[in-house]
Design an enzyme around this catalytic site. Structure first.
Site, PDB file in Angstrom:
ATOM      1  N   LYS A  23      28.842 -24.498  21.704  1.00 52.28           N
ATOM      2  CA  LYS A  23      29.544 -25.197  20.613  1.00 52.28           C
ATOM      3  C   LYS A  23      30.407 -26.282  21.215  1.00 52.28           C
ATOM      4  CE  LYS A  23      29.860 -25.069  16.133  1.00 52.28           C
ATOM      5  NZ  LYS A  23      28.801 -24.658  15.200  1.00 52.28           N
ATOM      6  N   LYS A  77      22.948 -23.527  22.779  1.00 49.84           N
ATOM      7  CA  LYS A  77      22.698 -24.425  21.642  1.00 49.84           C
ATOM      8  C   LYS A  77      23.793 -24.277  20.615  1.00 49.84           C
ATOM      9  CE  LYS A  77      19.579 -26.570  18.727  1.00 49.84           C
ATOM     10  NZ  LYS A  77      20.609 -27.605  18.649  1.00 49.84           N
ATOM     11  N   LYS A  84      23.606 -15.716  16.255  1.00 52.54           N
ATOM     12  CA  LYS A  84      22.591 -16.280  15.350  1.00 52.54           C
ATOM     13  C   LYS A  84      21.254 -16.423  16.078  1.00 52.54           C
ATOM     14  CE  LYS A  84      25.669 -18.969  12.378  1.00 52.54           C
ATOM     15  NZ  LYS A  84      25.856 -20.184  11.585  1.00 52.54           N
ATOM     16  N   THR A 133      19.972 -24.938   5.930  1.00 49.35           N
ATOM     17  CA  THR A 133      20.961 -23.868   5.747  1.00 49.35           C
ATOM     18  C   THR A 133      20.828 -23.266   4.358  1.00 49.35           C
ATOM     19  OG1 THR A 133      22.442 -24.881   7.331  1.00 49.35           O
ATOM     20  CG2 THR A 133      23.422 -23.304   5.809  1.00 49.35           C
ATOM     21  N   SER A 162      16.756 -26.322  13.652  1.00 49.08           N
ATOM     22  CA  SER A 162      17.108 -27.072  14.867  1.00 49.08           C
ATOM     23  C   SER A 162      16.184 -26.672  16.013  1.00 49.08           C
ATOM     24  CB  SER A 162      18.551 -26.775  15.279  1.00 49.08           C
ATOM     25  OG  SER A 162      19.425 -27.736  14.756  1.00 49.08           O
ATOM     26  N   ASN A 196      27.350 -29.609   1.123  1.00 44.84           N
ATOM     27  CA  ASN A 196      25.965 -29.612   1.610  1.00 44.84           C
ATOM     28  C   ASN A 196      25.301 -28.267   1.341  1.00 44.84           C
ATOM     29  OD1 ASN A 196      24.031 -28.894   3.944  1.00 44.84           O
ATOM     30  ND2 ASN A 196      24.045 -31.108   3.932  1.00 44.84           N
TER      31      ASN A 196
HETATM   32  P1  NAD Z   1      30.945 -29.515   2.900  1.00 42.01           P
HETATM   33  O1  NAD Z   1      32.111 -30.144   3.544  1.00 42.01           O
HETATM   34  O2  NAD Z   1      29.727 -30.320   2.610  1.00 42.01           O
HETATM   35  O3  NAD Z   1      31.407 -28.841   1.490  1.00 42.01           O
HETATM   36  C1  NAD Z   1      32.466 -27.962   1.404  1.00 42.01           C
HETATM   37  C2  NAD Z   1      32.685 -27.586  -0.066  1.00 42.01           C
HETATM   38  O4  NAD Z   1      33.744 -26.626  -0.112  1.00 42.01           O
HETATM   39  C3  NAD Z   1      33.109 -28.761  -0.937  1.00 42.01           C
HETATM   40  O5  NAD Z   1      32.587 -28.619  -2.239  1.00 42.01           O
HETATM   41  C4  NAD Z   1      34.640 -28.607  -0.959  1.00 42.01           C
HETATM   42  O6  NAD Z   1      35.238 -29.177  -2.126  1.00 42.01           O
HETATM   43  C5  NAD Z   1      34.753 -27.093  -0.987  1.00 42.01           C
HETATM   44  N1  NAD Z   1      36.075 -26.634  -0.545  1.00 42.01           N
HETATM   45  C6  NAD Z   1      36.857 -27.131   0.446  1.00 42.01           C
HETATM   46  N2  NAD Z   1      38.015 -26.467   0.499  1.00 42.01           N
HETATM   47  C7  NAD Z   1      37.970 -25.521  -0.462  1.00 42.01           C
HETATM   48  C8  NAD Z   1      38.856 -24.510  -0.904  1.00 42.01           C
HETATM   49  N3  NAD Z   1      40.079 -24.383  -0.354  1.00 42.01           N
HETATM   50  N4  NAD Z   1      38.464 -23.702  -1.910  1.00 42.01           N
HETATM   51  C9  NAD Z   1      37.249 -23.864  -2.484  1.00 42.01           C
HETATM   52  N5  NAD Z   1      36.370 -24.790  -2.117  1.00 42.01           N
HETATM   53  C10 NAD Z   1      36.720 -25.607  -1.117  1.00 42.01           C
HETATM   54  O7  NAD Z   1      30.584 -28.246   3.805  1.00 42.01           O
HETATM   55  P2  NAD Z   1      29.182 -27.485   3.957  1.00 42.01           P
HETATM   56  O8  NAD Z   1      28.368 -28.149   5.014  1.00 42.01           O
HETATM   57  O9  NAD Z   1      28.588 -27.257   2.610  1.00 42.01           O
HETATM   58  O10 NAD Z   1      29.690 -26.105   4.578  1.00 42.01           O
HETATM   59  C11 NAD Z   1      30.250 -25.070   3.759  1.00 42.01           C
HETATM   60  C12 NAD Z   1      30.385 -23.802   4.585  1.00 42.01           C
HETATM   61  O11 NAD Z   1      29.089 -23.432   5.075  1.00 42.01           O
HETATM   62  C13 NAD Z   1      31.270 -23.932   5.826  1.00 42.01           C
HETATM   63  O12 NAD Z   1      31.916 -22.699   6.052  1.00 42.01           O
HETATM   64  C14 NAD Z   1      30.271 -24.196   6.925  1.00 42.01           C
HETATM   65  O13 NAD Z   1      30.790 -23.832   8.188  1.00 42.01           O
HETATM   66  C15 NAD Z   1      29.146 -23.317   6.485  1.00 42.01           C
HETATM   67  N6  NAD Z   1      27.881 -23.720   7.089  1.00 42.01           N
HETATM   68  C16 NAD Z   1      27.295 -24.907   6.770  1.00 42.01           C
HETATM   69  C17 NAD Z   1      26.109 -25.280   7.378  1.00 42.01           C
HETATM   70  C18 NAD Z   1      25.415 -26.573   7.006  1.00 42.01           C
HETATM   71  O14 NAD Z   1      24.341 -26.817   7.543  1.00 42.01           O
HETATM   72  N7  NAD Z   1      25.942 -27.377   6.115  1.00 42.01           N
HETATM   73  C19 NAD Z   1      25.523 -24.456   8.343  1.00 42.01           C
HETATM   74  C20 NAD Z   1      26.129 -23.220   8.655  1.00 42.01           C
HETATM   75  C21 NAD Z   1      27.314 -22.874   8.020  1.00 42.01           C
END
Ligand code: NAD
Length: 414
Positions: free
Chosen positions: A106, A70, A94, A190, A348, A221
């Site tokens: 993945k 998954k 995880k 998350t 999920s 997000n």
């Molecule tokens: P997103 O794209 O919605 O938001 C990313 C945020 O980070 C934005 O505010 C962006 O401006 C900021 N950002 C980008 N580059 C940057 C930098 N160089 N310095 C500082 N800030 C920066 O992404 P997301 O879904 O919120 O995911 C954020 C992190 O969480 C990622 O590492 C992602 O892999 C991890 N993650 C997210 C989820 C999920 O369900 N959304 C699940 C597991 C892990």
């Protein structure tokens, strides 16, 4: 590219260390050091201007001893084989941490959906499903959203898969819209999971969430929902940031106002003049620091300057292994990414269970089950760290890898 190679090899290194601590043989490491299967596909897509563009896609299946694999599908120009492999291994961890009946998988496509029309993204999504249809399925390998993929893309994918199989197959993919069998609570899962980990970590450190000073890097997000949950719990969110800089107010930021003004990419600071850098943000005086943006943010260079007593990794890989050691030596409680960001895969899993039984739960039921699962996972890892005298990251890897290692042993693979 070097960063991805680093991600892959550092994941391998910690898996090796975890298996050794658990007393497994070198053969077990040989089995788990990379995915059992790595599928590369080429996807021809008719573009809006009439030309045909051929995209490269991947699907990695790390190990299916404990159950079907998954993991999400990422659409990004920098997707590559090493990254997809490493991320499939993280999904195994995880799933093991939350005790889900899965192994890790993945997928990814090298593309930039921001430069493509909706029609082009739809044709690419459907083409990917046709290309991988033989190796995926509700009891084989179950995709989900990841970077730059969303519930609409999941909807096209489940539609394509159901056409190929000639029956409705909602359990083939998760992260779907509610009307197609999605789960309540998936979108915020998350951030909910990160919030639960923050509460548990704060209890361990005797910090009251009411009035605790929280800094969050990233307002996308994960970061924005988290800021809202922390704010609603009575914490003072004193710093947030995006790719362009950070905002700081020692008295607490107006989170509702910021949420209202942020754009769909998580950008907010461009509306303000008095900003700080992301580097300054990470080093702010606070109780809880949550990196929720990108990888490699806390390194050897700045780990000594981090003032928070709790760091909760919402992002994937925000702290290097060297910095992990420095923080542990300084007594900072670090909740590692494989635990803190496991709320998404947990819900999920709930979505897949609901699809399989054809009976759907309320948001309250989903959140209650998520809470139970993550508190148990947190306690298990915290106890492992204490009793085995290891840092929380190594403890998380030990807990995470054990299920798949045991399942592989029982199956007689090693
Ligand atoms: P997103 O794209 O919605 O938001 C990313 C945020 O980070 C934005 O505010 C962006 O401006 C900021 N950002 C980008 N580059 C940057 C930098 N160089 N310095 C500082 N800030 C920066 O992404 P997301 O879904 O919120 O995911 C954020 C992190 O969480 C990622 O590492 C992602 O892999 C991890 N993650 C997210 C989820 C999920 O369900 N959304 C699940 C597991 C892990």
């Amino acid at each position: 590219m070097a960063e991805n190679l680093n991600l892959f090899t550092s994941t391998q290194n910690v898996i090796k260390e975890a298996l050794t601590k658990l007393g497994y043989t070198e053969e077990m490491y040989e089995l788990l050091k990379e995915p059992l299967r790595m599928f590369t596909v080429r996807i021809p897509v008719r573009m809006d201007d009439g030309s045909t563009k051929v995209f490269t896609g991947y699907r990695a299946q790390h190990n299916d001893a404990a159950g079907p694999t998954k993991g999400g599908v990422r659409f990004h120009p920098e997707v590559n084989e090493e990254e997809v492999k490493a991320l499939s291994m993280w999904m195994t961890l995880k799933a093991g941490i939350v005790d889900l009946p899965y192994g890790g998988g993945k997928g990814g496509i090298v593309c930039d959906p921001r430069q493509m029309s909706m029609g082009e993204v739809e044709r690419l999504s459907r083409g990917y499903v046709r290309a991988i249809s033989q190796i995926v399925g509700p009891s084989k390998d179950i995709p989900a959203p990841d970077v730059y993929t969303n519930s609409q893309i999941m909807a096209w994918m489940v539609d394509e898969y159901s056409h190929i199989r000639e029956f409705d197959s909602p359990a083939f993919i998760t992260g779907k819209p509610l009307v197609l069998g999605g789960s309540h609570g998936r979108e915020k899962a998350t951030a909910q999971g990160v919030t639960i980990c923050i509460h548990e970590a704060a209890k361990k450190r005797g910090i009251d969430i009411k009035g605790a000073r929280v800094v969050i890097q990233g307002f996308g997000n994960a970061g924005s929902f988290l800021a809202k949950f922390m704010h609603d719990a009575g914490a003072k969110v004193i710093g947030i940031s995006d790719a362009y800089g950070g905002l700081h107010d020692p008295e607490g930021l107006d989170i509702d106002y910021l949420l209202d003004r942020r754009d769909s990419f998580g950008t907010i600071t461009t509306l303000f003049e008095n900003t700080i850098t992301n580097q300054e943000l990470l080093e702010l005086d606070c109780d809880i620091l949550v990196p929720a943006a990108i990888s490699n943010q806390i390194t050897e260079e700045n780990a000594d300057n981090i003032k928070a007593s709790i760091v909760v990794e919402a992002a994937n890989g925000p702290t290097t292994l060297e910095a992990t050691k420095i923080l542990a030596d300084r007594g900072v409680l670090l909740v590692p990414d494989v635990l803190a960001s496991s709320g998404g895969v947990t819900v999920s899993y709930f979505e897949w269970v609901q699809n399989n039984q054809g009976y759907y739960w309320t948001e309250e039921e989903v959140n209650a089950k998520l809470h139970t699962a993550l508190v148990k996972a947190f306690d298990n890892i915290y106890e492992t760290a204490q009793t085995r005298g290891v840092n929380m990251r190594l403890a998380a890897y030990m807990v995470g890898v054990r299920k798949t290692a045991e399942a592989s042993k029982f199956r007689g693979w090693v």
